[in-house]
Design an enzyme around this catalytic site. Structure first.
Site, mmCIF file in Angstrom:
data_model
loop_
_atom_site.group_PDB
_atom_site.id
_atom_site.type_symbol
_atom_site.label_atom_id
_atom_site.label_comp_id
_atom_site.label_asym_id
_atom_site.label_seq_id
_atom_site.Cartn_x
_atom_site.Cartn_y
_atom_site.Cartn_z
ATOM 1 N N LEU A 65 0.840 -1.217 0.000
ATOM 2 C CA LEU A 65 0.000 0.000 0.000
ATOM 3 C C LEU A 65 0.869 1.258 0.000
ATOM 4 N N ILE B 218 7.368 -6.730 -0.479
ATOM 5 C CA ILE B 218 7.918 -7.915 -1.161
ATOM 6 C C ILE B 218 9.406 -8.111 -0.839
ATOM 7 N N ALA C 59 3.802 -6.251 -8.352
ATOM 8 C CA ALA C 59 4.264 -5.162 -7.473
ATOM 9 C C ALA C 59 5.513 -4.500 -8.029
ATOM 10 N N THR D 275 7.597 -4.991 -18.727
ATOM 11 C CA THR D 275 7.192 -3.879 -19.580
ATOM 12 C C THR D 275 7.958 -3.874 -20.899
ATOM 13 N N ASP D 276 7.373 -3.228 -21.903
ATOM 14 C CA ASP D 276 8.091 -3.086 -23.179
ATOM 15 C C ASP D 276 9.256 -2.100 -23.067
ATOM 16 N N GLU D 277 9.274 -1.305 -21.968
ATOM 17 C CA GLU D 277 10.318 -0.272 -21.849
ATOM 18 C C GLU D 277 11.713 -0.863 -21.698
ATOM 19 N N TYR E 268 13.629 3.543 -14.085
ATOM 20 C CA TYR E 268 12.507 2.585 -14.017
ATOM 21 C C TYR E 268 12.761 1.393 -14.927
ATOM 22 N N SER E 269 13.030 1.659 -16.219
ATOM 23 C CA SER E 269 13.154 0.522 -17.142
ATOM 24 C C SER E 269 14.401 -0.297 -16.843
ATOM 25 N N LYS F 225 13.427 -2.615 -14.091
ATOM 26 C CA LYS F 225 12.575 -3.708 -14.597
ATOM 27 C C LYS F 225 13.440 -4.694 -15.400
ATOM 28 N N ASN G 214 -0.743 0.391 -20.584
ATOM 29 C CA ASN G 214 -2.122 0.050 -20.207
ATOM 30 C C ASN G 214 -2.905 1.306 -19.875
ATOM 31 N N VAL H 76 1.923 18.717 -21.884
ATOM 32 C CA VAL H 76 2.444 17.816 -22.922
ATOM 33 C C VAL H 76 3.965 17.926 -22.931
ATOM 34 N N ASP I 139 10.631 18.720 -21.727
ATOM 35 C CA ASP I 139 10.550 17.283 -21.983
ATOM 36 C C ASP I 139 11.057 16.470 -20.791
HETATM 37 P P1 NAD Z 1 0.979 0.724 -9.848
HETATM 38 O O1 NAD Z 1 2.077 1.670 -9.521
HETATM 39 O O2 NAD Z 1 -0.370 1.257 -10.137
HETATM 40 O O3 NAD Z 1 0.809 -0.322 -8.662
HETATM 41 C C1 NAD Z 1 1.898 -0.926 -8.019
HETATM 42 C C2 NAD Z 1 1.400 -1.648 -6.776
HETATM 43 O O4 NAD Z 1 2.544 -2.293 -6.157
HETATM 44 C C3 NAD Z 1 0.791 -0.724 -5.718
HETATM 45 O O5 NAD Z 1 -0.394 -1.285 -5.208
HETATM 46 C C4 NAD Z 1 1.864 -0.653 -4.643
HETATM 47 O O6 NAD Z 1 1.341 -0.435 -3.347
HETATM 48 C C5 NAD Z 1 2.529 -2.013 -4.775
HETATM 49 N N1 NAD Z 1 3.926 -2.011 -4.292
HETATM 50 C C6 NAD Z 1 4.910 -1.132 -4.616
HETATM 51 N N2 NAD Z 1 6.038 -1.429 -3.957
HETATM 52 C C7 NAD Z 1 5.780 -2.539 -3.228
HETATM 53 C C8 NAD Z 1 6.549 -3.342 -2.340
HETATM 54 N N3 NAD Z 1 7.847 -3.055 -2.075
HETATM 55 N N4 NAD Z 1 5.975 -4.419 -1.780
HETATM 56 C C9 NAD Z 1 4.665 -4.720 -2.031
HETATM 57 N N5 NAD Z 1 3.886 -3.984 -2.834
HETATM 58 C C10 NAD Z 1 4.433 -2.908 -3.425
HETATM 59 O O7 NAD Z 1 1.544 -0.157 -11.052
HETATM 60 P P2 NAD Z 1 0.762 -0.785 -12.299
HETATM 61 O O8 NAD Z 1 0.629 0.252 -13.355
HETATM 62 O O9 NAD Z 1 -0.420 -1.509 -11.807
HETATM 63 O O10 NAD Z 1 1.860 -1.819 -12.818
HETATM 64 C C11 NAD Z 1 1.882 -3.161 -12.328
HETATM 65 C C12 NAD Z 1 3.026 -3.913 -13.002
HETATM 66 O O11 NAD Z 1 2.854 -3.901 -14.417
HETATM 67 C C13 NAD Z 1 4.410 -3.292 -12.758
HETATM 68 O O12 NAD Z 1 5.320 -4.348 -12.573
HETATM 69 C C14 NAD Z 1 4.720 -2.537 -14.036
HETATM 70 O O13 NAD Z 1 6.103 -2.479 -14.271
HETATM 71 C C15 NAD Z 1 4.020 -3.413 -15.066
HETATM 72 N N6 NAD Z 1 3.553 -2.740 -16.295
HETATM 73 C C16 NAD Z 1 2.754 -1.632 -16.212
HETATM 74 C C17 NAD Z 1 2.267 -1.056 -17.373
HETATM 75 C C18 NAD Z 1 1.368 0.160 -17.323
HETATM 76 O O14 NAD Z 1 1.074 0.739 -18.386
HETATM 77 N N7 NAD Z 1 0.885 0.583 -16.178
HETATM 78 C C19 NAD Z 1 2.609 -1.592 -18.629
HETATM 79 C C20 NAD Z 1 3.443 -2.720 -18.666
HETATM 80 C C21 NAD Z 1 3.895 -3.295 -17.495
HETATM 81 O O1 DAU Z 2 5.179 1.036 -21.863
HETATM 82 C C1 DAU Z 2 4.792 0.496 -20.627
HETATM 83 C C2 DAU Z 2 4.967 1.532 -19.546
HETATM 84 O O2 DAU Z 2 3.950 2.509 -19.742
HETATM 85 C C3 DAU Z 2 4.904 0.960 -18.142
HETATM 86 O O3 DAU Z 2 5.970 0.079 -17.961
HETATM 87 C C4 DAU Z 2 4.951 2.072 -17.086
HETATM 88 O O4 DAU Z 2 4.755 1.519 -15.796
HETATM 89 C C5 DAU Z 2 3.842 3.062 -17.379
HETATM 90 O O5 DAU Z 2 3.914 4.138 -16.479
HETATM 91 C C6 DAU Z 2 3.932 3.566 -18.818
HETATM 92 O O6 DAU Z 2 5.120 4.388 -18.992
HETATM 93 P P1 DAU Z 2 5.089 5.746 -19.864
HETATM 94 O O7 DAU Z 2 6.217 6.582 -19.430
HETATM 95 O O8 DAU Z 2 4.923 5.437 -21.299
HETATM 96 O O9 DAU Z 2 3.667 6.328 -19.344
HETATM 97 P P2 DAU Z 2 3.196 7.791 -18.896
HETATM 98 O O10 DAU Z 2 1.713 7.714 -18.705
HETATM 99 O O11 DAU Z 2 4.014 8.356 -17.808
HETATM 100 O O12 DAU Z 2 3.482 8.647 -20.210
HETATM 101 C C7 DAU Z 2 2.915 8.310 -21.465
HETATM 102 C C8 DAU Z 2 3.460 9.300 -22.490
HETATM 103 O O13 DAU Z 2 2.901 10.600 -22.223
HETATM 104 C C9 DAU Z 2 4.957 9.492 -22.447
HETATM 105 O O14 DAU Z 2 5.443 9.727 -23.765
HETATM 106 C C10 DAU Z 2 5.151 10.752 -21.599
HETATM 107 C C11 DAU Z 2 3.928 11.567 -21.933
HETATM 108 N N1 DAU Z 2 3.407 12.432 -20.845
HETATM 109 C C12 DAU Z 2 3.166 11.882 -19.630
HETATM 110 C C13 DAU Z 2 2.665 12.631 -18.602
HETATM 111 C C14 DAU Z 2 2.424 12.028 -17.239
HETATM 112 C C15 DAU Z 2 3.111 13.761 -21.098
HETATM 113 O O15 DAU Z 2 3.325 14.278 -22.211
HETATM 114 N N2 DAU Z 2 2.609 14.519 -20.076
HETATM 115 C C16 DAU Z 2 2.381 14.017 -18.819
HETATM 116 O O16 DAU Z 2 1.947 14.767 -17.917
#
Ligand code: NAD
Ligand code: DAU
Length: 366
Positions: free
Chosen positions: A45, A73, A95, A147-149, A172-173, A176, A202, A228, A302
């Site tokens: 949480l 974790i 997580a 993630t694709d990143e 981050y990437s 991961k 997502n 943006v 940026d």
């Molecule tokens: P999120 O940030 O919304 O949620 C992460 C959750 O993990 C939270 O509930 C947080 O409390 C929990 N958490 C964080 N640190 C923790 C710890 N040390 N121990 C236990 N719980 C912990 O993330 P999300 O967007 O739901 O992403 C979930 C997974 O999917 C991640 O591994 C992310 O890399 C991957 N992913 C996300 C996206 C995306 O677009 N959001 C795309 C591809 C992959």
């Molecule tokens: O590709 C998968 C990844 O997608 C996941 O692994 C990450 O957890 C998830 O956060 C997401 O990463 P991005 O960096 O692509 O997502 P974000 O929503 O932060 O940004 C999407 C795009 O929009 C990126 O090109 C940055 C841009 N952006 C983002 C924010 C928050 C803006 O231009 N303005 C903004 O305020």
């Protein structure tokens, strides 16, 4: 043959994708997967997690098929106790620290959770899943969500495949990618039954409003600037969260042990084009003036090291396991905007406390 999964440990089950996964698996989504077992949600949480997102699940299944364990974790003793208490046979590891901007401003938490936390989970699984002869059981599964990143950034053409070399470019990437390598190493070294999936961006209900789509929707509703980054021409490949989760479930049941699968939307959008499409939808659904919303668009500095384009080739998953996307972008964005329009309480809840403080400190009020 389908894997038999009965006691599934979902890490990060109170975050965006985890909440949707649990709701999906327990039949609260639009599709009804065939799962009769238990779900144990282990989540620390952090600012991104909200246990209240699963109130209806707790009400229907709490103490019978759904259990919540608050913890980290990275806490070996705690994770080990959870494995024993529930006879865990499956892990689906969501997580993570997940926001790129935060990883640029403070990378340490990403290394702790994404690298050391994943290591701890793997090591507990390796010890818990030994048979009486000391061999690692093969009737269990560790599914790692990635993630694709990890693949880096694309130019105008081309796609990430499962064999694209890793080239992570943000803390981050990189964290991961490190966790992906550890998962693969545990397969090769210890024969731990693992599967890895790498998904594109997502979107959908319960996403924390620091990510592009929910941030923009809420700022439109609150007449705040729509920030943006750069020239707005970075490209992301968007997938509705339920389609991601149906892919994960398909892979968990039928995927080959030791393999990795790419998951994607095959739905590439430049950020600025996506924002304009979203403005039309929000205007229509909220009754706000479309041009007034459009005037809120503000080009800002940026993101450092901003990846230009992501695009996933998910043909392996489609051909080998028969998965496909089911929710069009128009439909998915419509559902998402509807959800944010009617869940004010959840928004206030998740934005309270540390989130507001963090956003104001690092970005000013957005
Ligand atoms: P999120 O940030 O919304 O949620 C992460 C959750 O993990 C939270 O509930 C947080 O409390 C929990 N958490 C964080 N640190 C923790 C710890 N040390 N121990 C236990 N719980 C912990 O993330 P999300 O967007 O739901 O992403 C979930 C997974 O999917 C991640 O591994 C992310 O890399 C991957 N992913 C996300 C996206 C995306 O677009 N959001 C795309 C591809 C992959
Ligand atoms: O590709 C998968 C990844 O997608 C996941 O692994 C990450 O957890 C998830 O956060 C997401 O990463 P991005 O960096 O692509 O997502 P974000 O929503 O932060 O940004 C999407 C795009 O929009 C990126 O090109 C940055 C841009 N952006 C983002 C924010 C928050 C803006 O231009 N303005 C903004 O305020």
């Amino acid at each position: 043959m389908k894997r038999k999964l009965t006691n599934i440990l979902v890490t990060g089950g109170a975050g965006f994708i985890g909440v949707n996964f649990i709701r999906f698996l327990l039949g609260e989504g639009s599709s009804k997967p065939d799962y009769k077992g238990r779900i144990i949600n282990l989540d620390a949480l952090t600012y991104a997690g909200n246990a209240a997102s699963l109130n209806s699940i707790e009400k229907s299944f709490g103490g019978t098929r759904y259990f919540f364990e608050k913890g980290d974790i990275g806490d070996h003793a705690f994770v080990e106790a959870v494995f024993q208490k529930y006879s865990i046979d499956t892990v689906v590891h969501f997580a993570a620290e997940s926001h790129v901007d935060r990883s640029i401003l403070g990378p340490e938490a990403f290394i702790k959770t994404n690298v050391l936390g994943t290591f701890t989970l793997l090591d507990v699984a390796r010890n818990a899943w030994k048979d009486s002869a000391g061999q690692i059981r093969q009737d269990v599964l560790f599914h790692h969500i990635s993630t694709d990143e990890v693949y880096g950034s694309l130019g105008e053409t081309g796609y990430f495949t499962e064999t694209t070399p890793y080239d992570p470019r943000s803390p981050y990437s990189a964290s991961k990618a490190a966790s992906d390598h550890l998962v693969m190493a545990y397969r090769h070294t210890y024969n731990l039954p693992i599967i890895l999936s790498n998904c594109s961006n997502n979107y959908g209900p319960y996403q924390f409003p620091e990510k592009l789509i929910p941030l923009m929707v809420l700022n439109m509703l609150e007449d705040k600037p729509l920030p943006v980054y750069g020239d707005g021409k970075n490209i992301r490949d968007w997938l509705y969260v339920e389609d991601h989760n149906s892919a994960v479930w398909t892979i968990m049941q039928n995927g080959k042990t030791g393999e990795k699968y790419n998951i994607g939307g095959e739905n590439e959008w430049e950020n600025i084009k996506l924002l304009n499409a979203l403005i039309e939808i929000v205007a229509k659904k909220s009754g706000k003036d479309v041009e007034k919303i459009r005037s809120l668009i503000t080009y800002v500095k940026d993101r450092p090291g901003h990846d230009r384009r992501y695009a996933i080739d998910c043909s392996k998953l489609k051909k080998e396991l028969g998965w496909k996307q089911t929710v069009s972008f128009e439909e998915g964005l419509g559902r998402t905007v509807d959800w944010y329009l009617s869940n004010r309480e959840w928004i206030n809840d998740i934005r309270s406390g540390e989130y507001q403080h963090w956003v104001e400190k690092n970005y000013g009020v957005r």
